[in-house]
Design an enzyme around this catalytic site. Structure first.
Site, short mmCIF file in Angstrom:
data_model
loop_
_atom_site.label_atom_id
_atom_site.label_comp_id
_atom_site.label_asym_id
_atom_site.label_seq_id
_atom_site.Cartn_x
_atom_site.Cartn_y
_atom_site.Cartn_z
N PHE A 130 0.85 -1.20 0.00
CA PHE A 130 0.00 0.00 0.00
C PHE A 130 0.88 1.24 0.00
CE2 PHE A 130 -2.48 3.47 1.74
CZ PHE A 130 -3.63 3.38 0.98
N ASP A 214 9.34 2.70 1.62
CA ASP A 214 8.17 3.44 2.13
C ASP A 214 8.09 3.23 3.63
OD1 ASP A 214 5.63 4.16 3.01
OD2 ASP A 214 4.66 3.66 1.11
N LYS A 243 2.77 10.33 8.39
CA LYS A 243 2.15 9.81 9.62
C LYS A 243 2.88 10.23 10.90
CE LYS A 243 -0.23 5.77 7.69
NZ LYS A 243 -1.58 5.77 8.21
C1 PLP Z 1 2.94 2.35 3.86
C2 PLP Z 1 2.05 3.50 3.50
N1 PLP Z 1 2.34 4.25 2.42
C3 PLP Z 1 1.57 5.28 2.06
C4 PLP Z 1 0.43 5.62 2.76
C5 PLP Z 1 -0.41 6.78 2.33
O1 PLP Z 1 -0.25 7.83 3.24
P1 PLP Z 1 -1.34 8.99 3.36
O2 PLP Z 1 -2.61 8.34 3.80
O3 PLP Z 1 -0.76 9.94 4.36
O4 PLP Z 1 -1.47 9.63 2.03
C6 PLP Z 1 0.08 4.86 3.88
C7 PLP Z 1 -1.15 5.16 4.63
O5 PLP Z 1 -1.73 4.30 5.27
C8 PLP Z 1 0.91 3.77 4.26
O6 PLP Z 1 0.61 3.01 5.32
#
Ligand code: PLP
Length: 395
Positions: A130, A214, A243
């Site tokens: 994700f 990520d 986050k």
């Molecule tokens: C691993 C990862 N990457 C990207 C995102 C996307 O981040 P955002 O919701 O701040 O756009 C998330 C959100 O849950 C995530 O857990």
């Protein structure tokens, strides 16, 4: 009209109507509009690193109130201080560079543009991963059900199995980047196979491919290291953050290491709010407090305590415990995670179900003895109620 009616009539139906309306928070607890208290073991999905209403956050917000925003035509001290701290704690150091964005999705968008600058067409990411919901970030997300309603997406993105063999087969001189989460949070807190990041570093180096990690869910100390990749000892080409580094203010960041730091040239990327002094001042205060109170070590220690206590429950519903530090996936023997989450909420406990057979815990990094004891008591009550209600093998 209740607030639920208002929500249903005013909010776009992308999330469903929530069960609870929250009005304030304090430490590891939040309170709803009826005054009911909830123990928050989700922290806004791994966001509220210092819990709620922390004096360091309140102080930074208040102190920065006289200069909220200036545009990227100007430098501010908070953005430079935060960039310095991120470069230090990530290990990117003097050769590294930071681009500030407003969310995890946007941090990944910046990373996709970084990858495009290599001039190579293909991007690899992992099945079940994700990375966000914008067209670019969604394109590299490995969940077909999320992607399909929005196709066509970016071309030349391949979602490969999370094995060294699949990576070896897919990688080549036409690949720009490999995107990887150290632990796949949204897939149910799934760890990479042992040695995966090390092998990925070797293969990407061999083929001149960017290794982009990520760290949006795993960063800011949550896994017991500042960043999840640090457990493996590798050096990535870039990491994406959001986050937990903001503790509740909307921030994202792309941090590059070494040669990747000069790929994006003047005028090739930008954002109005990214790096604004309000958000950077709060984020820097959050990370400073994590350092001062050694909350990275607390995440490792409290995570271990939680695992021990969960194992001691000896519940037939618990299959396995996944993740590291304070990012915990409780694998269930039955697909009853949504029932557990709903009943826990009734009992004043906030947890979440990334899928039907996983409970995810991501409490604030300040969590201590009292909160762990309260969590275990409530969670055990909820587990018992669900296993005796469900006509399952586990009951
Ligand atoms: C691993 C990862 N990457 C990207 C995102 C996307 O981040 P955002 O919701 O701040 O756009 C998330 C959100 O849950 C995530 O857990």
């Amino acid at each position: 009209m209740t607030w639920k009616d208002d929500y249903a009539h005013r909010m776009m139906n992308t999330f469903g109507v929530p069960k609870v309306e929250l009005v304030r928070g304090e430490g590891c607890a939040v309170f709803d509009s009826d005054g009911k208290r909830y123990l928050d073991f989700l922290a806004g999905i791994a966001v509220n690193s210092l819990g709620h209403n922390h004096p360091a956050v309140v102080g930074a917000l208040t102190n920065q109130a006289n200069l909220l925003h200036v545009s990227n035509f100007f430098a501010t001290e908070p953005q430079l201080a935060l960039a310095e701290r991120l470069l230090r704690i990530s290990g990117a150091g003097d050769d590294g560079r930071v681009f500030f964005a407003n969310s995890g999705t946007e941090a990944n968008e910046a990373a996709i543009k970084l990858a495009r600058r290599t001039g190579r067409p293909r991007i690899l990411s992992l099945q079940d991963s994700f990375h966000g919901r914008s067209i670019g970030a969604l394109s590299i997300t490995g969940k077909a059900a999320l992607r399909e309603p929005f196709e066509p997406l970016l071309p030349n993105v391949e979602h490969i199995d999370t094995t060294i063999e699949a990576l070896t087969a897919a990688i080549g001189p036409d690949v720009a980047a490999l995107f990887v989460e150290p632990i796949k949070g949204e897939a149910g807190v799934r760890e990479l196979p042992a040695g995966y990041l090390e092998a990925a570093r070797e293969l990407t180096t061999q083929h001149g491919v960017l290794l982009i990690v990520d760290e949006i869910q795993t960063g800011a100390g949550r896994t017991g290291n500042w960043f999840g990749f640090q457990e493996s000892g590798i050096v990535p080409d870039a990491i994406t953050l959001a986050k937990g580094i903001g503790g509740g203010v909307p921030i994202g960041a792309l941090v590059t290491f070494g040669a990747a730091s000069t790929l994006l040239q003047p005028g090739q990327h930008g954002t109005t709010f990214g790096g604004n002094p309000l958000v950077c001042a709060v984020s820097d205060a959050v990370l400073a407090q994590i350092e001062a109170d050694d909350l990275v070590a607390n995440a490792a220690q409290r995570g271990a305590e939680l695992r021990t206590a969960l194992t001691a429950l000896d519940s037939p519903l618990i299959n396995d415990l996944r993740g590291r530090g304070l990012l915990i996936g409780i694998g269930l023997a039955e697909p009853v995670a949504p029932q557990i989450v709903a009943l826990a909420l009734e009992h004043g406990l906030i947890i979440n179900a990334p899928n039907e057979s996983t409970i995810r815990l991501a409490p604030p990094l300040i969590v201590g003895d009292d909160e762990i004891a309260e969590f275990i008591t409530t969670f055990s009550t909820v587990l018992n109620a669900v296993s005796s209600a469900a006509p399952t093998e586990a009951s």
